[in-house]
Design a protein around this motif. Structure first.
Motif, PDB file in Angstrom:
ATOM      1  N   LYS A   3       0.842  -1.195   0.000  1.00  0.00           N
ATOM      2  CA  LYS A   3       0.000   0.000   0.000  1.00  0.00           C
ATOM      3  C   LYS A   3       0.880   1.248   0.000  1.00  0.00           C
ATOM      4  O   LYS A   3       2.074   1.194   0.273  1.00  0.00           O
ATOM      5  N   ARG A   4       0.242   2.387  -0.325  1.00  0.00           N
ATOM      6  CA  ARG A   4       0.949   3.667  -0.332  1.00  0.00           C
ATOM      7  C   ARG A   4       1.202   4.142   1.095  1.00  0.00           C
ATOM      8  O   ARG A   4       0.393   3.909   2.003  1.00  0.00           O
ATOM      9  N   MET A   5       2.314   4.815   1.257  1.00  0.00           N
ATOM     10  CA  MET A   5       2.663   5.338   2.561  1.00  0.00           C
ATOM     11  C   MET A   5       1.952   6.657   2.839  1.00  0.00           C
ATOM     12  O   MET A   5       1.578   7.385   1.924  1.00  0.00           O
ATOM     13  N   ARG A   6       1.768   6.948   4.101  1.00  0.00           N
ATOM     14  CA  ARG A   6       1.202   8.235   4.517  1.00  0.00           C
ATOM     15  C   ARG A   6       2.209   9.360   4.263  1.00  0.00           C
ATOM     16  O   ARG A   6       3.366   9.107   3.934  1.00  0.00           O
ATOM     17  N   PRO A   7       1.773  10.622   4.449  1.00  0.00           N
ATOM     18  CA  PRO A   7       2.742  11.725   4.341  1.00  0.00           C
ATOM     19  C   PRO A   7       3.967  11.450   5.206  1.00  0.00           C
ATOM     20  O   PRO A   7       3.862  10.943   6.328  1.00  0.00           O
ATOM     21  N   LEU A   8       5.126  11.782   4.674  1.00  0.00           N
ATOM     22  CA  LEU A   8       6.394  11.442   5.299  1.00  0.00           C
ATOM     23  C   LEU A   8       6.898  12.598   6.153  1.00  0.00           C
ATOM     24  O   LEU A   8       6.955  13.741   5.704  1.00  0.00           O
ATOM     25  N   ARG A   9       7.269  12.308   7.387  1.00  0.00           N
ATOM     26  CA  ARG A   9       7.858  13.314   8.264  1.00  0.00           C
ATOM     27  C   ARG A   9       9.364  13.358   8.021  1.00  0.00           C
ATOM     28  O   ARG A   9      10.005  12.317   7.870  1.00  0.00           O
ATOM     29  N   VAL A  10       9.929  14.549   7.977  1.00  0.00           N
ATOM     30  CA  VAL A  10      11.346  14.718   7.638  1.00  0.00           C
ATOM     31  C   VAL A  10      12.067  15.439   8.761  1.00  0.00           C
ATOM     32  O   VAL A  10      11.477  16.239   9.503  1.00  0.00           O
ATOM     33  N   ASP A  11      13.354  15.150   8.879  1.00  0.00           N
ATOM     34  CA  ASP A  11      14.152  15.785   9.929  1.00  0.00           C
ATOM     35  C   ASP A  11      15.630  15.669   9.571  1.00  0.00           C
ATOM     36  O   ASP A  11      15.982  15.188   8.495  1.00  0.00           O
ATOM     37  N   LEU A  22      14.835  23.797  -0.801  1.00  0.00           N
ATOM     38  CA  LEU A  22      14.912  23.275  -2.166  1.00  0.00           C
ATOM     39  C   LEU A  22      14.981  21.749  -2.154  1.00  0.00           C
ATOM     40  O   LEU A  22      14.300  21.078  -2.940  1.00  0.00           O
ATOM     41  N   LEU A  23      15.780  21.205  -1.265  1.00  0.00           N
ATOM     42  CA  LEU A  23      15.882  19.755  -1.159  1.00  0.00           C
ATOM     43  C   LEU A  23      14.548  19.141  -0.744  1.00  0.00           C
ATOM     44  O   LEU A  23      14.131  18.114  -1.294  1.00  0.00           O
ATOM     45  N   MET A  24      13.857  19.764   0.204  1.00  0.00           N
ATOM     46  CA  MET A  24      12.587  19.216   0.667  1.00  0.00           C
ATOM     47  C   MET A  24      11.527  19.252  -0.435  1.00  0.00           C
ATOM     48  O   MET A  24      10.755  18.304  -0.599  1.00  0.00           O
ATOM     49  N   GLN A  25      11.497  20.335  -1.208  1.00  0.00           N
ATOM     50  CA  GLN A  25      10.535  20.395  -2.307  1.00  0.00           C
ATOM     51  C   GLN A  25      10.882  19.361  -3.377  1.00  0.00           C
ATOM     52  O   GLN A  25       9.995  18.698  -3.932  1.00  0.00           O
ATOM     53  N   THR A  26      12.182  19.231  -3.658  1.00  0.00           N
ATOM     54  CA  THR A  26      12.626  18.214  -4.609  1.00  0.00           C
ATOM     55  C   THR A  26      12.223  16.827  -4.143  1.00  0.00           C
ATOM     56  O   THR A  26      11.752  15.990  -4.932  1.00  0.00           O
ATOM     57  N   GLN A  27      12.394  16.572  -2.846  1.00  0.00           N
ATOM     58  CA  GLN A  27      12.031  15.260  -2.308  1.00  0.00           C
ATOM     59  C   GLN A  27      10.537  14.993  -2.447  1.00  0.00           C
ATOM     60  O   GLN A  27      10.131  13.901  -2.865  1.00  0.00           O
ATOM     61  N   ALA A  28       9.708  15.969  -2.132  1.00  0.00           N
ATOM     62  CA  ALA A  28       8.259  15.796  -2.283  1.00  0.00           C
ATOM     63  C   ALA A  28       7.885  15.532  -3.737  1.00  0.00           C
ATOM     64  O   ALA A  28       7.061  14.659  -4.037  1.00  0.00           O
ATOM     65  N   ASP A  29       8.511  16.272  -4.653  1.00  0.00           N
ATOM     66  CA  ASP A  29       8.205  16.111  -6.075  1.00  0.00           C
ATOM     67  C   ASP A  29       8.583  14.729  -6.578  1.00  0.00           C
ATOM     68  O   ASP A  29       7.824  14.081  -7.305  1.00  0.00           O
ATOM     69  N   TYR A  30       9.771  14.265  -6.221  1.00  0.00           N
ATOM     70  CA  TYR A  30      10.238  12.980  -6.733  1.00  0.00           C
ATOM     71  C   TYR A  30       9.543  11.798  -6.059  1.00  0.00           C
ATOM     72  O   TYR A  30       9.347  10.750  -6.675  1.00  0.00           O
ATOM     73  N   ARG A  56       4.849  12.434  -2.748  1.00  0.00           N
ATOM     74  CA  ARG A  56       4.218  12.371  -1.432  1.00  0.00           C
ATOM     75  C   ARG A  56       4.428  13.698  -0.709  1.00  0.00           C
ATOM     76  O   ARG A  56       5.479  14.329  -0.844  1.00  0.00           O
ATOM     77  N   LYS A  57       3.465  14.081   0.085  1.00  0.00           N
ATOM     78  CA  LYS A  57       3.610  15.286   0.900  1.00  0.00           C
ATOM     79  C   LYS A  57       4.624  15.020   2.013  1.00  0.00           C
ATOM     80  O   LYS A  57       4.654  13.944   2.607  1.00  0.00           O
TER      81      LYS A  57
END
Length: 500
Positions: free
Chosen positions: A401-409, A417-425, A428-429
């Motif tokens: 199944k698909r994962m829920r929105p991912l928490r980052v730290d 820029l890296l966080m937006q790139t990560q969401a785009d690729y 997932r939010k």
């Protein structure tokens, strides 16, 4: 009752000592770096005394801020680089050799021998881990075989072995306690995931005597008390220990099965809470212990890690001189609209999940006469994100199944820029918390629970707060094209590895 937690975050490139209050807020932190030791290509070591000195220095600087009296500290929590392995003499407390770092690949040939002999099934079934030099067991074996002082101490019954948490606990308690927690023990390839104890078949396979290993305990609870630590009174309980990625999972309040986080540090690691289920990965991921609270059943997790994330930026800074400081990478990458066809596979210490190619080498491809410094910087940020896409796809395949929105730290999570790139690729939010030092938070929460500063995880969950969300801003066709370019570079890297 004292109402501050002192957290020690012993990382790969530096040690952080932080102060957290009873509301779970970070009051202050001090980081002190230490030298990396590279004896040969692919070998990575740390000097244990330099690590201890970095902690003493960071602690002294923190206490000079006078945010609280040492007597106001209710407990100490420890989080640490996990698989890094050290041997020391119980009589003197001195390390007998440099610590072998989790990134080190010196035992790759031995792991290959075990794999060819058909032992990988046993290792995976009992420990949840793949056969790879990343983990501690083969490192302990190397030290026992190659360090004469270790053999002498073993013969005298004075040898102790452990990951960095055990070494620090020994030092903090003046040699009174030789213990570790389940999350660190789970990263050695020597612990049985079901019994949460050292496995006799695994210790025999890796030739590691069981009696030199630390006692395995829950992650929260009193491990021992400070004794003879410069700047601290004797008698402060050390009440929480967890490996850095599990501490981050706890610090992100991922208390429900299916919750997941991604930490951007020296490497990058996605870890997902699977509750009481030990899910055996079919996609090259690891089954591990998330944590165990006192008198409770363990919480398990699935994990995938890329060995080089922030370390790639450090290499651009120190190895190529492309930037003066790591924080300059975002501005340099933003000078170009995209990677311009340049791909950087940062296999500087091999490839981790899901490929597990210990001898793979880094690759920069797609260069043209029009390539600029900005394209290499952008390709580096892209690689940090794309490695995580590979891991997430495997995790979702294991879960079905698909994962829920991912928490980052982690430190690099501050890079928008890296966080937006990560969401785009990822498609997932992402959710970034107010406190991105979640390894420190997790160690603090575990220690606070261990002494009753907080009663349960529900109280901790109320502390956690989001700071920003990154929504997906890339179309599916563009994402597929970008991932195809990355996959071609990965294939090229793996092919070159097979040819060597």
């Amino acid at each position: 009752m004292p109402d501050f937690i002192l957290a020690i975050d012993q990382g790969t490139t530096g040690s952080t000592v932080a102060l957290v209050d009873s509301q779970g807020q970070l009051c202050a932190s001090v980081n002190v770096e230490f030298a990396q030791v590279f004896p040969r290509p692919g070998w990575v070591e740390h000097q244990p005394e330099a690590i201890w000195a970095s902690i003493e220095k960071a602690l002294a600087k923190l206490l000079r801020k006078k945010l609280c009296k040492p007597s106001d500290i209710a407990a100490v929590g420890i989080t640490n680089q996990r698989e890094t392995s050290v041997l020391w003499d119980r009589r003197s407390g001195e390390a007998l050799h440099n610590a072998i770092v989790w990134q080190c690949r010196r035992t790759a040939d031995f792991c290959d021998e075990l794999r060819r002999a058909g032992h990988e099934t046993l290792v995976r079934k009992r420990s949840g881990l793949v056969l790879d030099p990343y983990f501690s067991a083969s490192k302990f074996r190397w030290l026992l075989r190659e360090v004469p002082a270790a053999r002498r101490a073993l013969k005298a019954g004075a040898l102790a072995a452990g990951t960095m948490d055990s070494f620090l606990l020994w030092r903090l308690t003046g040699g009174e306690e030789h213990a570790t927690d389940v999350s660190n023990a789970a990263r050695t390839s020597l612990m049985n995931l079901k019994t949460l104890d050292w496995d006799d078949d695994l210790t025999t396979l890796f030739e590691v005597p069981r009696d030199i290993l630390p006692e395995i305990r829950p992650s929260s609870g009193v491990f021992g008390y400070t004794r003879g630590v410069r700047g601290l009174p004797d008698g402060i309980p050390i009440a929480g220990i967890a490996g850095d990625q599990q501490a981050a999972l706890f610090g992100q309040a991922c208390f429900t099965a299916g919750d997941a986080k991604c930490t951007f540090g020296t490497g990058s690691f996605i870890v997902m809470n699977t509750g009481g289920a030990r899910i055996a990965s079919k996609s090259g991921l690891l089954t591990t212990v998330g944590w165990q609270l006192k008198n409770q059943d363990p919480v398990y997790a699935l994990e995938g890690g890329a060995f080089v994330c922030g370390a790639a930026v450090q290499w651009l800074r120190d190895g190529l001189g492309l930037v003066r400081q790591a924080s300059d990478i975002e501005a340099l990458a933003a000078t170009v609209p995209d990677h311009g066809g340049v791909e950087f596979v940062p296999a500087l210490t091999g490839l981790g999940a899901p490929h597990w190619a210990a001898d793979a080498r880094g690759l920069i491809t797609g260069l043209t006469r029009g390539s600029e410094r900005g394209h290499i910087a952008r390709a580096t940020l892209d690689a940090m994100a794309l490695q995580n896409v590979d891991i997430l796809k495997c995790m979702e395949a294991d879960l079905g199944k698909r994962m829920r929105p991912l928490r980052v730290d982690g430190g690099a999570a501050a890079n928008d820029l890296l966080m937006q790139t990560q969401a785009d690729y990822l498609g997932r939010k992402l959710v970034r918390p107010r406190i991105i030092e979640t390894t420190v938070a997790g160690a603090s929460y575990l220690a606070g629970l261990g002494v009753g500063l907080w009663r349960n995880t529900a109280e901790i969950k109320r502390i956690w707060q989001p700071e920003r969300e990154f929504a997906v801003g890339m179309t599916a066709p563009r994402r597929r094209k970008r991932l195809a370019s990355w996959q071609a570079a990965i294939d090229q890297t793996l092919l070159a590895d097979k040819r060597r």
